[in-house]
Design an enzyme around this catalytic site. Structure first.
Site, PDB file in Angstrom:
ATOM      1  N   GLY A  58      47.200   5.741 105.675  1.00 14.04           N
ATOM      2  CA  GLY A  58      48.402   4.953 105.901  1.00 14.04           C
ATOM      3  C   GLY A  58      48.027   3.574 106.463  1.00 14.04           C
ATOM      4  O   GLY A  58      47.534   2.726 105.738  1.00 14.04           O
ATOM      5  N   SER A 133      40.750   6.119 103.718  1.00  9.43           N
ATOM      6  CA  SER A 133      41.595   4.935 103.697  1.00  9.43           C
ATOM      7  C   SER A 133      41.788   4.441 105.136  1.00  9.43           C
ATOM      8  O   SER A 133      40.801   4.185 105.828  1.00  9.43           O
ATOM      9  CB  SER A 133      42.917   5.267 103.001  1.00  9.43           C
ATOM     10  OG  SER A 133      43.633   4.105 102.691  1.00  9.43           O
ATOM     11  N   TRP A 134      43.025   4.308 105.628  1.00 12.29           N
ATOM     12  CA  TRP A 134      43.214   3.958 107.036  1.00 12.29           C
ATOM     13  C   TRP A 134      42.519   4.968 107.936  1.00 12.29           C
ATOM     14  O   TRP A 134      42.023   4.625 109.007  1.00 12.29           O
ATOM     15  CB  TRP A 134      44.705   3.879 107.365  1.00 12.29           C
ATOM     16  CG  TRP A 134      44.990   4.052 108.826  1.00 12.29           C
ATOM     17  CD1 TRP A 134      45.526   5.153 109.438  1.00 12.29           C
ATOM     18  CD2 TRP A 134      44.714   3.112 109.883  1.00 12.29           C
ATOM     19  NE1 TRP A 134      45.611   4.954 110.796  1.00 12.29           N
ATOM     20  CE2 TRP A 134      45.117   3.709 111.105  1.00 12.29           C
ATOM     21  CE3 TRP A 134      44.167   1.823 109.914  1.00 12.29           C
ATOM     22  CZ2 TRP A 134      44.996   3.073 112.330  1.00 12.29           C
ATOM     23  CZ3 TRP A 134      44.043   1.182 111.145  1.00 12.29           C
ATOM     24  CH2 TRP A 134      44.457   1.793 112.329  1.00 12.29           C
ATOM     25  N   ASP A 308      39.022   2.473  92.555  1.00  9.96           N
ATOM     26  CA  ASP A 308      39.965   2.363  93.665  1.00  9.96           C
ATOM     27  C   ASP A 308      40.559   0.956  93.691  1.00  9.96           C
ATOM     28  O   ASP A 308      39.841  -0.028  93.866  1.00  9.96           O
ATOM     29  CB  ASP A 308      39.226   2.658  94.977  1.00  9.96           C
ATOM     30  CG  ASP A 308      40.142   2.794  96.176  1.00  9.96           C
ATOM     31  OD1 ASP A 308      41.254   2.242  96.156  1.00  9.96           O
ATOM     32  OD2 ASP A 308      39.733   3.456  97.142  1.00  9.96           O
ATOM     33  N   HIS A 340      41.745   5.962  94.273  1.00 11.87           N
ATOM     34  CA  HIS A 340      41.761   5.910  95.731  1.00 11.87           C
ATOM     35  C   HIS A 340      42.021   7.256  96.392  1.00 11.87           C
ATOM     36  O   HIS A 340      41.395   7.591  97.396  1.00 11.87           O
ATOM     37  CB  HIS A 340      42.824   4.910  96.185  1.00 11.87           C
ATOM     38  CG  HIS A 340      42.964   4.798  97.671  1.00 11.87           C
ATOM     39  ND1 HIS A 340      41.986   4.236  98.467  1.00 11.87           N
ATOM     40  CD2 HIS A 340      43.964   5.186  98.520  1.00 11.87           C
ATOM     41  CE1 HIS A 340      42.373   4.261  99.733  1.00 11.87           C
ATOM     42  NE2 HIS A 340      43.568   4.848  99.794  1.00 11.87           N
TER      43      HIS A 340
END
Length: 364
Positions: A58, A133-134, A308, A340
């Site tokens: 996120g 990711s985050w 990605d 991704h």
């Protein structure tokens, strides 16, 4: 014409190595007051196994039980938790509003929450920290703050969050799109997903497209004065959420957008992301590179999709180059034929293989 033999999904489907394990335990942990943030957590696998702290993406992405399927349930004790403001954590942006749920919601707060949860669950020694990711950003930030607590960092879809990384995802050719929607004036994810890009920009006026992130943040920050403004705010959140959700897959899942098309999820996801992006992730510029020696002291395993478009491969390349410059090779560096999402088949299988091959904590 027969297109039936063409690949229709890049998600893992039924190819998981491990079945869905049952939830062993769950609860809420108060981590702050005024407002009184409580984070929701779940535990899977072997209660006596090697601890894995799972950090979702996120920010604002929340966890789901399927995220426990990357791990051998006989070997690992897996902890999933929803970060502040999202999922089942309280207060929640969708139900309590951004003004409350985004108060005391920074990277430093999230690092502190991990520490409080680690202590609550009586994880005394080092643990594996797994994030995509985050979640990879937060895992590295946690590793810098608490290297002794990290047996390894397992990172998927590296997100460094530099200004150019965000411009690639959210700005692209937006400023000139009205006059030339297919002009390749700037690099960006829009080049691979032009229809989804058109949807993202449709919420904004031509003037607002000069700074897409700032304009979306203004919509999220407004207190709706009427039904039309409330409707615009919800549409903006859903559109923001769907943009990232759909382009996270190499083969877009336009027929089944899953949680990204759900109003409550979108309100949390979009507003928390915009909050963090507007504040440079609440990290000093160059934080990871300034602290690369600390990261180099932790075994780092990287899985990144070649295709990605949310976090282009160059972000992993920059991190790997910095680690090598500090005299350390990543313990694993796998570039998959995937996009991704962690649920892309090649990413999921690579992550499971990494976890299966990790040295056991405490092994000589």
């Amino acid at each position: 014409m027969d297109f039936s033999r063409l690949q229709t999904t890049s998600k893992i489907g039924d190819d998981w190595v491990y079945p869905q394990p049952p939830c062993l335990n769950f609860g809420w942990l108060e981590v702050d007051r005024d407002p009184a943030h409580r984070i929701y957590w779940e535990e899977y696998g072997n209660p006596a196994g090697e601890p894995v702290m799972f950090l979702h993406g996120g920010p604002g992405g929340a966890c789901a039980p399927a995220m426990a399927r990357f791990f051998d349930p006989a070997r690992y004790r897996v902890i999933l938790f929803d970060q502040r403001g999202c999922g089942k954590s309280e207060p929640n942006v969708a139900s309590a509003g951004a003004a409350v749920a985004l108060a005391k919601n920074t990277t430093a707060d999230l690092i502190g929450d991990i520490e409080k949860l680690r202590e609550k669950l009586e994880i005394a020694g080092p643990m594996h920290v797994f994030g995509g990711s985050w979640g990879s950003t937060l895992a590295m930030a946690y590793g810098i703050a608490h290297p002794a607590h990290c047996a390894s960092l397992i990172l998927r879809g590296i997100f460094l969050g530099a200004p150019e990384d965000l411009l690639y995802l959210y700005q692209g050719n937006a400023a000139t799109w009205a006059d030339d929607p297919y002009g390749l004036t700037e690099p960006g994810a829009y080049m691979k997903y032009p229809d989804e890009w058109a949807d993202l920009l449709s919420v904004l006026t031509p003037e607002e497209r000069g700074d897409v992130m700032k304009s979306y943040k203004a919509i999220f920050d407004m207190v709706p004065a009427n039904a039309a403004e409330k409707e615009r705010q919800l549409k903006a959140a859903l559109t923001w959420s769907l943009w990232e959700g759909v382009i996270s897959n190499m083969i877009p899942e336009t027929a089944d957008t899953g949680k990204f098309g759900e109003a409550d999820f979108a309100l949390c996801f979009a507003q928390i992301e915009a909050h963090y992006f507007a504040n440079a992730l609440f990290l000093p510029a160059g934080h990871f590179f300034d602290n690369i020696a600390t990261l180099a002291g932790i075994p780092i395993h990287i899985v990144h999709g070649r295709f990605d478009e949310v976090c282009p491969l160059t972000q992993a390349s920059r991190l790997v180059a910095a680690l090598r410059g500090a005299g350390t090779e990543p313990a694993t560096y796998v570039v998959t034929n995937a996009g991704h999402s962690a649920m892309e088949r090649e990413n999921a299988l690579a992550l499971t293989a990494v976890m299966d091959g990790l040295p056991r904590i405490g092994a000589a």
